[in-house]
Design a protein around this motif. Structure first.
Motif, short mmCIF file in Angstrom:
data_model
loop_
_atom_site.label_atom_id
_atom_site.label_comp_id
_atom_site.label_asym_id
_atom_site.label_seq_id
_atom_site.Cartn_x
_atom_site.Cartn_y
_atom_site.Cartn_z
N ILE A 105 0.85 -1.34 0.17
CA ILE A 105 0.04 0.02 0.06
C ILE A 105 0.95 1.01 0.04
O ILE A 105 0.58 2.11 -0.72
N VAL A 106 1.97 1.28 0.77
CA VAL A 106 2.91 2.38 0.73
C VAL A 106 3.38 2.67 -0.67
O VAL A 106 3.59 3.86 -1.04
N LYS A 107 3.83 1.52 -1.25
CA LYS A 107 4.32 1.47 -2.68
C LYS A 107 3.64 2.10 -3.74
O LYS A 107 3.69 3.01 -4.45
N TRP A 108 2.00 1.78 -3.52
CA TRP A 108 1.22 2.42 -4.60
C TRP A 108 0.49 3.54 -3.96
O TRP A 108 -0.02 4.38 -5.03
N PHE A 109 0.49 3.95 -2.86
CA PHE A 109 -0.13 5.31 -2.30
C PHE A 109 0.58 6.22 -1.55
O PHE A 109 0.09 7.21 -1.23
N LYS A 110 1.85 6.08 -1.63
CA LYS A 110 2.70 7.05 -0.78
C LYS A 110 2.76 8.49 -1.54
O LYS A 110 2.70 8.64 -2.85
N GLY A 111 2.18 9.62 -0.80
CA GLY A 111 2.00 10.84 -1.35
C GLY A 111 0.75 11.16 -1.71
O GLY A 111 0.59 12.05 -2.20
N LYS A 112 -0.17 10.01 -1.69
CA LYS A 112 -1.33 10.05 -2.12
C LYS A 112 -2.45 10.07 -0.84
O LYS A 112 -1.99 10.30 0.23
N GLU A 113 -3.24 9.22 -1.00
CA GLU A 113 -4.22 8.70 -0.01
C GLU A 113 -3.86 7.54 0.71
O GLU A 113 -4.55 6.64 1.05
N LEU A 114 -2.70 7.68 1.59
CA LEU A 114 -2.07 6.60 2.23
C LEU A 114 -3.05 6.23 3.60
O LEU A 114 -3.25 5.00 3.45
#
Length: 550
Positions: free
Chosen positions: A170-179
């Motif tokens: 999840i961190v890989k796909w959402f870091k800087g976004k809706e984490l």
């Protein structure tokens, strides 16, 4: 001449949320198996001879290898070295192997075998572990419970490996976004597995199929779901591989994991506070889930329904489950709507939640009542995650969750027993307290897990999550055992009373002392949450800041 730019898959909302669905549904299946025997604890006592000590030892065994053989630390190193894809599929395979052993142990096939005889006469004394008081077995423990514990240990290695892998993914796909929203949404869906388990496990166990009612039928259902979880991980494998092809990254990292990286993680005071908060929160919830149905059976008055009653039919249960999905879907969807649509969806979900609770009451089942546990969390967790992504205040949210935790366990300990015999009043109090407890627990994934990337270097996030899970697993191993032992010692008079039927004793326990212990964990969590807020302000960790970068 301009250079052509490629839009990354993770920058397209529909694609990154699809990746999240694969990971979340896999954990949904894993959560079902994690508590598959919890709603049938009393049946295990009467049909398999498991007393509270045996059940508590079994429940705690899930984390034994993770804690004492340091498997979670190894899993974190594997994750950092081999990447999300490899570790996800490995975790799925390990879960299935452990679950299959667990299933075999509670089948009638196991009864009377040479393996049962071996387990009866062995593993009663394990050197070193016995001396330090952490043996996973004990003299007189039923053979089926011993083998089930072995399977649960293996499953525990897989499910905790899956947990850290999903968090890293999840961190890989959402870091800087809706984490925080993504992590909250993943846990919200996963927790629907708890409700699914509470609804269907007793139904499947009691169903007259394949030769009659049997708890092994519930476990077999869980094994099948874990096979589906593996398929979800495989689907994620191909999505993640395509993302890496776009970014030019490889699953095998150039920077090899070094032991000193663990020292770097351990040197962070923020990391330790988050890790200790995690173990306190989870120890006050997950071990409680193992006993919650039995606790309700002991503190509420149920009327036995006729065998031909609609309320215990498969049709009623299926309808109730569909209503649960409507509640979950409407409340979850409200997070992505405009204000007017949000209000309508929330109102819609509340109406169906009331209908769901009414059906649970009519079914006269403790499992059905406790199945409401994740429903408020499904709606609230994404809301909290969205708020933390945009506004911050993660540490403050953790303190609020601690207060709610304390109030709920003390309500179960002191108020609920006072209403035994008052059918309506007791059930209403139980519903309200369970829903609030689920809401308090929703603060953990929304607040705590997204904070970890702010505390450690990106290359050791997998190891950091593994270390937190390892510390958490110490509590998840210890507290089911403690609950079982405290429950047994607090009810010696009942247990030794020859005038009370053995079939009635499992639903007459006094749960006050174990619940007080769980409330004290909430007190300790509140103190640590306050300390974390001070450290965050002093060192500028950014825990109170938004996750989304403008």
């Amino acid at each position: 001449m301009t250079e052509k730019t490629t839009t990354l898959m993770k920058d397209i909302p529909a694609i990154r949320w699809t990746a999240l669905i694969f990971l979340a549904f896999a954990m949904f299946c894993a959560y079902i198996f994690m508590d598959i025997l919890s709603p049938v604890k009393s049946i295990l006592e009467t049909t398999r001879g498991w007393d509270s000590d045996a059940f508590g030892t079994y429940a705690g065994s899930e984390t034994f290898l993770n804690v004492f053989i340091f498997f979670l630390i190894i899993a974190g190193i594997i994750l950092d070295k081999m990447g999300v894809r490899f570790t996800a599929i490995l975790s799925g395979i390990v879960m299935i192997i452990g679950a299959a052993i667990n299933w075999y142990s509670v089948t009638t096939i196991f009864v009377g075998t040479g393996l049962e005889n071996w387990f009866t006469h062995h593993l009663n004394y394990i050197p070193i572990f016995e001396e330090i008081g952490v043996s996973p077995f004990y003299q007189g423990m039923p053979a089926s419970a011993k083998l089930a514990s072995v399977g649960f240990m293996i499953f525990g290695c897989g499910v905790e490996m899956a947990g850290i892998t999903v968090s890293r993914g999840i961190v890989k796909w959402f870091k800087g976004k809706e984490l925080a929203l993504a992590m909250g949404s993943e846990m919200a869906l996963a927790r629907l597995g708890v409700a699914t388990c509470m609804i269907f496990s007793p139904l499947i166990a009691k169903a007259d199929i394949l030769g009659g009612a049997d708890v092994s039928h519930s476990v077999a259902f869980g094994v099948i779901l874990l096979m589906i979880a593996l398929i979800m991980f495989i689907a994620y494998f191909f999505m993640d591989k395509k993302l890496d092809a776009q970014t030019g990254e490889a699953e095998e990292k150039d920077d090899l994991f070094k032991i000193r990286d663990i020292g770097t993680i351990f040197s962070s005071s923020g990391f330790w506070l988050v890790a200790l908060l995690c173990v306190l929160y989870y120890s006050a919830i997950f071990p409680f889930q193992k006993y919650a149905v039995n606790m309700l059976e002991c503190n509420l008055s149920f009327t036995e329904l006729a065998q031909d009653s609609f309320w215990i039919s498969g049709t009623a249960i299926t309808i109730q489950y569909l209503i649960m999905l409507i509640v979950a879907g409407a409340s979850f969807s409200s997070n992505f709507c405009e204000k007017k649509s949000k209000i309508l969806l929330l109102a819609f979900s509340i109406v169906f939640l009331v209908i769901y609770c009414f059906m649970s009451y009519k079914r006269q089942s403790a499992g059905a009542i406790f199945s409401v546990f994740p429903l408020l969390a499904v709606g609230i967790t994404p809301i909290l995650g969205n708020y933390i992504d945009k506004k911050g205040k993660a540490a403050s949210m953790l303190m609020l969750g601690s207060i709610l935790l304390i109030v709920c366990h003390l309500t179960f300990a002191y108020l609920l027993p006072q209403l035994k015999g008052q059918e309506i009043g007791g059930v209403i109090l139980a519903f309200g307290t369970i829903l609030v407890l689920g809401a308090s627990f929703s603060l953990v994934p929304a607040s705590l897990w997204p904070s970890v990337p702010k505390l450690v270097d990106h290359k050791v996030i997998g190891s950091a999550y593994a270390l937190i899970f390892w510390i958490q697993n110490i509590g998840l191993w210890l507290f089911p055992l403690l609950i079982g032992k405290i429950l047994t010692s607090s009810n010696q008079e009942l247990i030794n009373d020859p005038t009370i039927s053995e079939t009635l004793k499992p639903i007459m326990y006094n749960y006050t002392n174990p619940l007080i212990m769980l409330a004290l964990l909430g007190v300790a969590a509140f103190i640590l949450g306050f300390a974390l807020k001070i450290v965050d302000k002093k060192k500028g960790l950014g825990l109170e800041l938004p996750n989304i970068k403008e």
